[in-house]
Design a protein around this motif. Structure first.
Motif, PDB file in Angstrom:
ATOM      1  N   GLN A 117     -16.593   0.775 -23.192  1.00 19.89           N
ATOM      2  CA  GLN A 117     -15.600   1.709 -22.653  1.00 19.89           C
ATOM      3  C   GLN A 117     -14.228   1.485 -23.284  1.00 19.89           C
ATOM      4  O   GLN A 117     -13.817   0.346 -23.498  1.00 19.89           O
ATOM      5  CB  GLN A 117     -15.523   1.546 -21.129  1.00 19.89           C
ATOM      6  CG  GLN A 117     -15.934   2.836 -20.412  1.00 19.89           C
ATOM      7  CD  GLN A 117     -15.618   2.804 -18.941  1.00 19.89           C
ATOM      8  OE1 GLN A 117     -15.939   1.840 -18.264  1.00 19.89           O
ATOM      9  NE2 GLN A 117     -14.999   3.867 -18.436  1.00 19.89           N
ATOM     10  N   ILE A 139     -19.861   9.821 -13.861  1.00 20.71           N
ATOM     11  CA  ILE A 139     -20.917   9.803 -14.878  1.00 20.71           C
ATOM     12  C   ILE A 139     -20.870  11.088 -15.699  1.00 20.71           C
ATOM     13  O   ILE A 139     -20.949  11.069 -16.924  1.00 20.71           O
ATOM     14  CB  ILE A 139     -22.299   9.627 -14.200  1.00 20.71           C
ATOM     15  CG1 ILE A 139     -22.407   8.200 -13.666  1.00 20.71           C
ATOM     16  CG2 ILE A 139     -23.431   9.944 -15.170  1.00 20.71           C
ATOM     17  CD1 ILE A 139     -23.600   7.969 -12.759  1.00 20.71           C
ATOM     18  N   PHE A 192     -16.142  10.135 -30.613  1.00 21.38           N
ATOM     19  CA  PHE A 192     -17.226   9.941 -29.638  1.00 21.38           C
ATOM     20  C   PHE A 192     -16.907   8.720 -28.779  1.00 21.38           C
ATOM     21  O   PHE A 192     -16.430   7.717 -29.300  1.00 21.38           O
ATOM     22  CB  PHE A 192     -18.545   9.620 -30.350  1.00 21.38           C
ATOM     23  CG  PHE A 192     -19.250  10.775 -30.989  1.00 21.38           C
ATOM     24  CD1 PHE A 192     -18.605  11.637 -31.858  1.00 21.38           C
ATOM     25  CD2 PHE A 192     -20.604  10.971 -30.751  1.00 21.38           C
ATOM     26  CE1 PHE A 192     -19.294  12.678 -32.476  1.00 21.38           C
ATOM     27  CE2 PHE A 192     -21.303  12.013 -31.366  1.00 21.38           C
ATOM     28  CZ  PHE A 192     -20.639  12.869 -32.222  1.00 21.38           C
ATOM     29  N   ARG A 204     -28.752   4.445 -34.530  1.00 24.38           N
ATOM     30  CA  ARG A 204     -28.633   3.701 -33.282  1.00 24.38           C
ATOM     31  C   ARG A 204     -27.299   2.982 -33.142  1.00 24.38           C
ATOM     32  O   ARG A 204     -26.928   2.542 -32.069  1.00 24.38           O
ATOM     33  CB  ARG A 204     -29.767   2.668 -33.173  1.00 24.38           C
ATOM     34  CG  ARG A 204     -29.611   1.472 -34.102  1.00 24.38           C
ATOM     35  CD  ARG A 204     -30.613   0.381 -33.762  1.00 24.38           C
ATOM     36  NE  ARG A 204     -31.960   0.875 -33.985  1.00 24.38           N
ATOM     37  CZ  ARG A 204     -32.704   0.609 -35.068  1.00 24.38           C
ATOM     38  NH1 ARG A 204     -32.225  -0.173 -36.008  1.00 24.38           N
ATOM     39  NH2 ARG A 204     -33.903   1.113 -35.205  1.00 24.38           N
ATOM     40  N   MET A 244     -20.722   2.747 -26.251  1.00 24.16           N
ATOM     41  CA  MET A 244     -21.218   1.875 -25.186  1.00 24.16           C
ATOM     42  C   MET A 244     -20.080   1.046 -24.592  1.00 24.16           C
ATOM     43  O   MET A 244     -20.130   0.652 -23.439  1.00 24.16           O
ATOM     44  CB  MET A 244     -22.236   0.879 -25.761  1.00 24.16           C
ATOM     45  CG  MET A 244     -23.483   1.468 -26.328  1.00 24.16           C
ATOM     46  SD  MET A 244     -24.712   1.727 -25.052  1.00 24.16           S
ATOM     47  CE  MET A 244     -25.653   0.198 -25.194  1.00 24.16           C
ATOM     48  N   VAL A 257     -24.344   4.320 -33.998  1.00 17.02           N
ATOM     49  CA  VAL A 257     -23.227   5.262 -33.874  1.00 17.02           C
ATOM     50  C   VAL A 257     -22.447   5.017 -32.585  1.00 17.02           C
ATOM     51  O   VAL A 257     -21.221   4.982 -32.582  1.00 17.02           O
ATOM     52  CB  VAL A 257     -23.738   6.722 -33.943  1.00 17.02           C
ATOM     53  CG1 VAL A 257     -22.640   7.698 -33.588  1.00 17.02           C
ATOM     54  CG2 VAL A 257     -24.284   7.026 -35.340  1.00 17.02           C
ATOM     55  N   LEU A 258     -23.172   4.841 -31.487  1.00 15.49           N
ATOM     56  CA  LEU A 258     -22.503   4.677 -30.187  1.00 15.49           C
ATOM     57  C   LEU A 258     -22.437   3.230 -29.725  1.00 15.49           C
ATOM     58  O   LEU A 258     -22.141   2.946 -28.569  1.00 15.49           O
ATOM     59  CB  LEU A 258     -23.233   5.521 -29.133  1.00 15.49           C
ATOM     60  CG  LEU A 258     -23.373   7.011 -29.441  1.00 15.49           C
ATOM     61  CD1 LEU A 258     -24.041   7.735 -28.278  1.00 15.49           C
ATOM     62  CD2 LEU A 258     -22.018   7.638 -29.736  1.00 15.49           C
ATOM     63  N   ARG A 316     -18.129  10.944 -18.206  1.00 18.97           N
ATOM     64  CA  ARG A 316     -18.386  10.091 -19.373  1.00 18.97           C
ATOM     65  C   ARG A 316     -19.385  10.733 -20.329  1.00 18.97           C
ATOM     66  O   ARG A 316     -19.409  10.422 -21.502  1.00 18.97           O
ATOM     67  CB  ARG A 316     -18.885   8.700 -18.928  1.00 18.97           C
ATOM     68  CG  ARG A 316     -17.747   7.845 -18.384  1.00 18.97           C
ATOM     69  CD  ARG A 316     -18.210   6.463 -17.982  1.00 18.97           C
ATOM     70  NE  ARG A 316     -18.645   5.644 -19.114  1.00 18.97           N
ATOM     71  CZ  ARG A 316     -19.056   4.389 -18.991  1.00 18.97           C
ATOM     72  NH1 ARG A 316     -19.096   3.816 -17.798  1.00 18.97           N
ATOM     73  NH2 ARG A 316     -19.439   3.712 -20.045  1.00 18.97           N
ATOM     74  N   MET A 317     -20.249  11.620 -19.808  1.00 18.43           N
ATOM     75  CA  MET A 317     -21.271  12.220 -20.669  1.00 18.43           C
ATOM     76  C   MET A 317     -20.875  13.593 -21.198  1.00 18.43           C
ATOM     77  O   MET A 317     -21.512  14.114 -22.100  1.00 18.43           O
ATOM     78  CB  MET A 317     -22.589  12.365 -19.888  1.00 18.43           C
ATOM     79  CG  MET A 317     -23.267  11.042 -19.568  1.00 18.43           C
ATOM     80  SD  MET A 317     -24.903  11.322 -18.815  1.00 18.43           S
ATOM     81  CE  MET A 317     -25.429   9.639 -18.476  1.00 18.43           C
TER      82      MET A 317
END
Lengths: 349, 349
Positions: free
Chosen positions: A138, A277, A133, A218, A136, A220-221, A280-281
């Protein structure tokens, strides 16, 4: 690394968009990734699926008959269809004609075929599917495992997932001392269900990995963890939720951004930024899950994979092969297998 | 409904931003929501926390001493501190001086205090925390439970969650025949871990709810389900992940949108639209979880709650009270408790 080009067997018949999108992704991978692609499936359907059939001469087509359908029970179906594309693809690795398999077909069947034909690595009780994954931060991804291979787990399975994830993080993602977290519902070691409580202790005692504690949903990323372990039930729910939520966010953007006159103008000015964007998503950018713990490199892609996902899956396979992930997991167990012999005899005496 | 104003006891001392943000949210709720607020906590700290102490005369302050700290073990702490704010707040409901409790403090302590002081509803083995999520379909939220009260569950607990969630969906969210899903890793009834397999069967046999099958992670926000049940471990991981992922999406927007000259101009044109996007993605808009199954309306807000979350939590409490959620859950069990008596005697004979 070395100069050997990775030979990637791609299951051309597996997935919602097979064979056309699989073939398109395979052709692009062959052209751009410096790998040798073996396309496994029905030659006629493969040829009919691409507008540029002449391009197919750039790669090898390995004939197979049929595929495992989504509704089929994996083990029975694999036995009934020995020439199914996923069986043939695994055989190529088994016979050392390929170094890795990529499949977007029935993931349970891919896993079962890998187990049956390639077997487990020594020291591993259960293979796991790892998913990478973005976070936050990069350029600082996290690998989560298991995301679906094992729905009911024992603590030592999760400990093995931690070891395999650490090897992957270190040798493929280039993290020098991967920070391992245990997916849980609180930071404190006293939090969690029975599995989490017992796993916490095992991970804390394991000197070969850098366990830094529990990771909540919360976290995880957040980018604070390089490897997060969980059972395949929670991991699968999380993976599928994460993929969908990216789409929800994109849809909210699509609905809200162009509202009003300023909105329309502003949105048109932002086209290139919105494209970044979306990248990235969008989960298609991430290729697929790595089946870790079997004696071969296997990438399990999404059933909904289109050409870009297949391309990225091949890249993932190449990276795992080039960085000798399997040998390194194995080496880890060869070493640690010797240590317990000493300490357990000490305990016994 | 009726003309009775809901009396909401707010734990002023619980949460990362207590008491100032709690007091601010309480004052706004008292002013705008047509409820009667009872603010429970240390009167001095409450008075010192607000720039307009004179406003406090609009609501009742109920003195309490101390609060349960995040690191404390709930049961022991609740016994050691009988006058802690959460204990006093629950007592107000018990003594019928308040209709509901809102707390952003230690959620385990809030749950334990509710169980100890209010007790369970008849027919409910384990209370659950329900969280309302927005979905892809605007105006069609989904309630997910349990999101943290019970980490190890039995199938009948999940069946009770399905009943309680259906009542909430029907009478608070206004859905006429709420569609219930079981969180799982595949659509087929043969998929899942041991708990999911056994729960699937129970839900299918339950005629009092509209069970429409398994919900995968990707279906959670699809809007196809009104109620989704899961154990509190998976639910809590999902809840915290969902909250964080909204923030990740917003951060990606903040980083990428203003890039370049066109980006800066476009972003400035989109300010109002971006504000709406933030509202749709921001979890503070959703108020908190409802503790269902205890004999009182309890809203468990986030530890990180600020004034808007507290305000929304009070609204949630008012809706649950006005729509007599507890009585309806109870009625449901009074009815169904009679049915099995008949059918089980038929089975026995």
């Amino acid at each position: 690394m070395g100069s050997t080009r990775a030979r990637i067997a791609i299951d051309a018949m597996g997935g919602d968009h097979a064979p056309s999108e699989i073939v398109a992704g395979a052709l692009r991978a062959q052209a751009e990734l410096g790998v040798e692609v073996l396309l496994v499936g029905d030659p006629k359907q493969i040829a009919a699926s691409t507008p540029n059939a002449s391009n197919l001469s750039s790669l090898e087509i390995v004939p197979a008959e049929g595929t495992i359908e989504m509704g089929e029970e994996p083990l029975g179906a694999l036995r009934r269809k020995p020439k199914a594309s996923i069986n043939v693809a695994m055989e190529l690795v088994k016979k050392n004609r390929a170094d890795a398999v990529v499949s977007a077909g029935h993931s349970g069947a891919a896993m079962a075929a890998a187990l049956l034909r390639l077997g487990r690595l020594k020291g591993i009780d259960r293979p796991a599917i790892g998913a990478v994954f973005p976070t936050m931060i990069q350029g600082k991804p996290v690998i989560i495992l298991d995301v679906g291979a094992n729905v009911d787990c024992r603590p030592k399975f999760l400990e093995q997932f931690a070891t395999m994830g650490s090897v992957y993080s270190q040798y493929v993602l280039g993290v020098s001392a991967p920070k391992v977290g245990l997916l849980n519902i609180g930071e404190e070691s006293s939090k969690g269900n029975d599995l989490a409580l017992r796993t916490h202790q095992l991970l804390q005692e394991n000197q070969a990995i850098s366990f830094i504690g529990n990771a909540e949903g919360r976290d995880v990323l957040s980018g604070h963890f390089d490897v997060i372990v969980c059972d395949g039930f929670v991991g699968n729910v999380l993976l599928k939720f994460a993929e969908a939520v990216g789409e929800v966010a994109l849809q909210i953007l699509r609905e809200e951004l162009p509202q009003g006159l300023h909105g329309k103008l502003g949105t048109s000015l932002l086209k290139p930024n919105l494209k970044r964007i979306k990248q990235r998503m969008d989960h298609a950018e991430h290729g697929g899950g790595l089946l870790l713990g079997v004696d071969g490199v296997c990438i399990i892609s999404h059933g909904s994979s289109q050409a870009p996902s297949i391309f990225n899956a091949v890249r993932l396979a190449r990276e795992a092969f080039d960085n000798r992930v399997l040998e390194r997991i194995q080496a880890n167990y060869d070493e640690t297998n010797q240590l317990p012999t000493v300490s357990s005899s000490q305990v016994d005496s």
